[in-house]
Design an enzyme around this catalytic site. Structure first.
Site, PDB file in Angstrom:
ATOM      1  N   CYS A  85       0.849  -1.190   0.000  1.00  0.00           N
ATOM      2  CA  CYS A  85       0.000   0.000   0.000  1.00  0.00           C
ATOM      3  C   CYS A  85       0.888   1.245   0.000  1.00  0.00           C
ATOM      4  CB  CYS A  85      -0.876  -0.085   1.233  1.00  0.00           C
ATOM      5  SG  CYS A  85      -1.302   1.471   1.977  1.00  0.00           S
ATOM      6  N   GLU A  86       0.649   2.129  -0.950  1.00  0.00           N
ATOM      7  CA  GLU A  86       1.539   3.296  -1.064  1.00  0.00           C
ATOM      8  C   GLU A  86       1.336   4.306   0.066  1.00  0.00           C
ATOM      9  OE1 GLU A  86       0.852   5.224  -4.817  1.00  0.00           O
ATOM     10  OE2 GLU A  86      -0.981   6.211  -4.130  1.00  0.00           O
ATOM     11  N   HIS A  87       0.244   4.163   0.809  1.00  0.00           N
ATOM     12  CA  HIS A  87       0.015   5.104   1.914  1.00  0.00           C
ATOM     13  C   HIS A  87       0.801   4.729   3.164  1.00  0.00           C
ATOM     14  CE1 HIS A  87      -3.845   5.240  -0.455  1.00  0.00           C
ATOM     15  NE2 HIS A  87      -3.487   6.500  -0.455  1.00  0.00           N
ATOM     16  N   HIS A  88       0.834   3.445   3.476  1.00  0.00           N
ATOM     17  CA  HIS A  88       1.428   3.004   4.737  1.00  0.00           C
ATOM     18  C   HIS A  88       2.654   2.117   4.558  1.00  0.00           C
ATOM     19  CE1 HIS A  88      -2.849   3.814   5.733  1.00  0.00           C
ATOM     20  NE2 HIS A  88      -2.358   4.254   6.878  1.00  0.00           N
ATOM     21  N   GLN A 128      -5.125  -0.350  -4.894  1.00  0.00           N
ATOM     22  CA  GLN A 128      -5.765  -1.462  -5.606  1.00  0.00           C
ATOM     23  C   GLN A 128      -6.426  -1.005  -6.904  1.00  0.00           C
ATOM     24  OE1 GLN A 128      -7.724  -4.226  -3.036  1.00  0.00           O
ATOM     25  NE2 GLN A 128      -9.218  -4.773  -4.583  1.00  0.00           N
ATOM     26  N   HIS A 156      -6.078  -5.555   3.039  1.00  0.00           N
ATOM     27  CA  HIS A 156      -5.079  -4.511   3.256  1.00  0.00           C
ATOM     28  C   HIS A 156      -4.668  -4.499   4.729  1.00  0.00           C
ATOM     29  CE1 HIS A 156      -5.583  -2.175  -0.648  1.00  0.00           C
ATOM     30  NE2 HIS A 156      -6.418  -3.191  -0.742  1.00  0.00           N
ATOM     31  N   CYS A 158      -3.082  -2.417   6.303  1.00  0.00           N
ATOM     32  CA  CYS A 158      -3.261  -1.110   6.950  1.00  0.00           C
ATOM     33  C   CYS A 158      -4.674  -0.950   7.501  1.00  0.00           C
ATOM     34  CB  CYS A 158      -2.912   0.022   5.977  1.00  0.00           C
ATOM     35  SG  CYS A 158      -3.999   0.131   4.544  1.00  0.00           S
TER      36      CYS A 158
HETATM   37  N1  LIG Z   1      -9.076   3.460  -2.086  1.00  0.00           N
HETATM   38  C1  LIG Z   1      -8.017   2.886  -1.513  1.00  0.00           C
HETATM   39  N2  LIG Z   1      -7.666   3.268  -0.277  1.00  0.00           N
HETATM   40  C2  LIG Z   1      -6.585   2.666   0.266  1.00  0.00           C
HETATM   41  C3  LIG Z   1      -5.835   1.693  -0.376  1.00  0.00           C
HETATM   42  N3  LIG Z   1      -4.836   1.299   0.461  1.00  0.00           N
HETATM   43  C4  LIG Z   1      -4.983   2.031   1.580  1.00  0.00           C
HETATM   44  N4  LIG Z   1      -6.027   2.863   1.483  1.00  0.00           N
HETATM   45  C5  LIG Z   1      -6.584   3.851   2.416  1.00  0.00           C
HETATM   46  O1  LIG Z   1      -5.831   5.040   2.365  1.00  0.00           O
HETATM   47  C6  LIG Z   1      -6.281   5.847   3.439  1.00  0.00           C
HETATM   48  C7  LIG Z   1      -5.205   6.749   3.942  1.00  0.00           C
HETATM   49  O2  LIG Z   1      -5.874   7.622   4.803  1.00  0.00           O
HETATM   50  P1  LIG Z   1      -5.210   8.508   5.955  1.00  0.00           P
HETATM   51  O3  LIG Z   1      -6.317   9.082   6.754  1.00  0.00           O
HETATM   52  O4  LIG Z   1      -4.216   9.441   5.349  1.00  0.00           O
HETATM   53  O5  LIG Z   1      -4.368   7.427   6.784  1.00  0.00           O
HETATM   54  P2  LIG Z   1      -4.537   6.962   8.282  1.00  0.00           P
HETATM   55  O6  LIG Z   1      -4.563   8.142   9.195  1.00  0.00           O
HETATM   56  O7  LIG Z   1      -3.503   5.919   8.559  1.00  0.00           O
HETATM   57  O8  LIG Z   1      -6.004   6.329   8.264  1.00  0.00           O
HETATM   58  P3  LIG Z   1      -6.590   5.015   8.971  1.00  0.00           P
HETATM   59  O9  LIG Z   1      -6.133   3.819   8.171  1.00  0.00           O
HETATM   60  O10 LIG Z   1      -8.079   5.189   8.893  1.00  0.00           O
HETATM   61  O11 LIG Z   1      -6.060   4.986  10.378  1.00  0.00           O
HETATM   62  C8  LIG Z   1      -6.833   4.878   4.464  1.00  0.00           C
HETATM   63  O12 LIG Z   1      -8.229   5.062   4.544  1.00  0.00           O
HETATM   64  C9  LIG Z   1      -6.546   3.502   3.861  1.00  0.00           C
HETATM   65  O13 LIG Z   1      -7.505   2.519   4.213  1.00  0.00           O
HETATM   66  C10 LIG Z   1      -6.231   1.324  -1.679  1.00  0.00           C
HETATM   67  O14 LIG Z   1      -5.627   0.482  -2.349  1.00  0.00           O
HETATM   68  N5  LIG Z   1      -7.317   1.961  -2.215  1.00  0.00           N
HETATM   69 ZN   LIG Z   2      -2.391   1.534   3.603  1.00  0.00          ZN
END
Ligand SMILES: Nc1nc2c(ncn2[C@@H]2O[C@H](COP(=O)(O)OP(=O)(O)OP(=O)(O)O)[C@@H](O)[C@H]2O)c(=O)[nH]1
Ligand SMILES: [Zn+2]
Length: 198
Positions: A85-88, A128, A156, A158
């Site tokens: 996952c590119e976010h985490h 995804q 996921h 995360c």
């Molecule tokens: N649409 C989508 N969202 C994703 C994917 N992978 C991770 N995410 C979401 O990316 C979002 C990042 O949101 P943030 O609010 O910046 O991150 P965060 O504070 O860690 O959020 P939480 O996971 O809710 O604790 C999260 O809601 C994740 O679930 C993906 O492949 N597609």
């Molecule tokens: Zn993530």
């Protein structure tokens, strides 16, 4: 086991940064079993993102004439993949269905190439939705198709292991093009191939 890393990766620098990250988190790496952890961590991340350095669509270059003039839907189902996952930078492992409907008489590819295509696009920092789109765009642009599809079910980390801690929750995405999107019967045929929970 040794893993060959792609060119352009500075493993020594990545190891130093991994050591700094772990130190900043208060995680000691000074026991016999953890002294090499920063290097292992850097290598593991390099392995899981090796698709950044590759062109997955190259797998669609070798084609064969079809056995039948109208072969119908061709699909690789339940293809396992692991993406980050590119976010985490946490893993989202899953299963994909990769499918295409060749035009009558069009050349086809070996079945394994459909799996390789999805797995290599997955081996990148991803979301995804982009993964599914990249797979269908590659099929659409490199093969002579009436439609292409990528259906993904993934969990996921995360969302399942931290944060929302929605343990068994999965994300399901569908990317359909051409007749697989617009023809009612073809659409039903492909959607029935959505990977099921493992
Ligand atoms: N649409 C989508 N969202 C994703 C994917 N992978 C991770 N995410 C979401 O990316 C979002 C990042 O949101 P943030 O609010 O910046 O991150 P965060 O504070 O860690 O959020 P939480 O996971 O809710 O604790 C999260 O809601 C994740 O679930 C993906 O492949 N597609
Ligand atoms: Zn993530």
């Amino acid at each position: 086991m040794t893993t060959t890393l792609p060119d352009g990766i500075d493993l020594a620098a990545a190891t130093d940064h991994a050591a700094s990250l772990l130190a900043a988190l208060g995680i000691p790496c000074n026991s016999e079993s953890t002294t090499d952890t920063p290097r292992r961590m850097a290598k593991a991340l390099a392995e899981l993102t090796s698709g950044v350095h590759l062109d997955p669509a190259r797998h669609l270059k070798v084609t064969f004439p079809p056995e039948d003039e109208r072969p119908g839907l061709i699909a690789a189902v339940h293809v396992p993949f692991v993406a980050l996952c590119e976010h985490h930078v946490l893993p989202f492992p899953g299963r994909a269905t990769v499918a295409y409907l060749p035009k009558p008489g069009a050349r086809i590819v070996g079945l394994s190439k459909l799996a390789r295509l999805a797995q290599e696009y997955a081996a990148r920092p991803q979301v995804q939705e982009r993964l599914g789109r990249q797979v269908v765009e590659a099929l659409d642009s490199h093969l002579d198709v009436q439609g292409a599809a990528c259906l993904i079910r993934s969990q996921h980390a995360c969302m399942t292991l931290r944060g929302a801690r929605a343990h068994d929750a999965a994300m399901v995405t569908t990317h359909l093009t051409g007749l697989l999107d617009t023809d009612v019967a073809r659409r039903a045929e492909i959607l029935a191939l959505m990977p099921s929970p493992s």
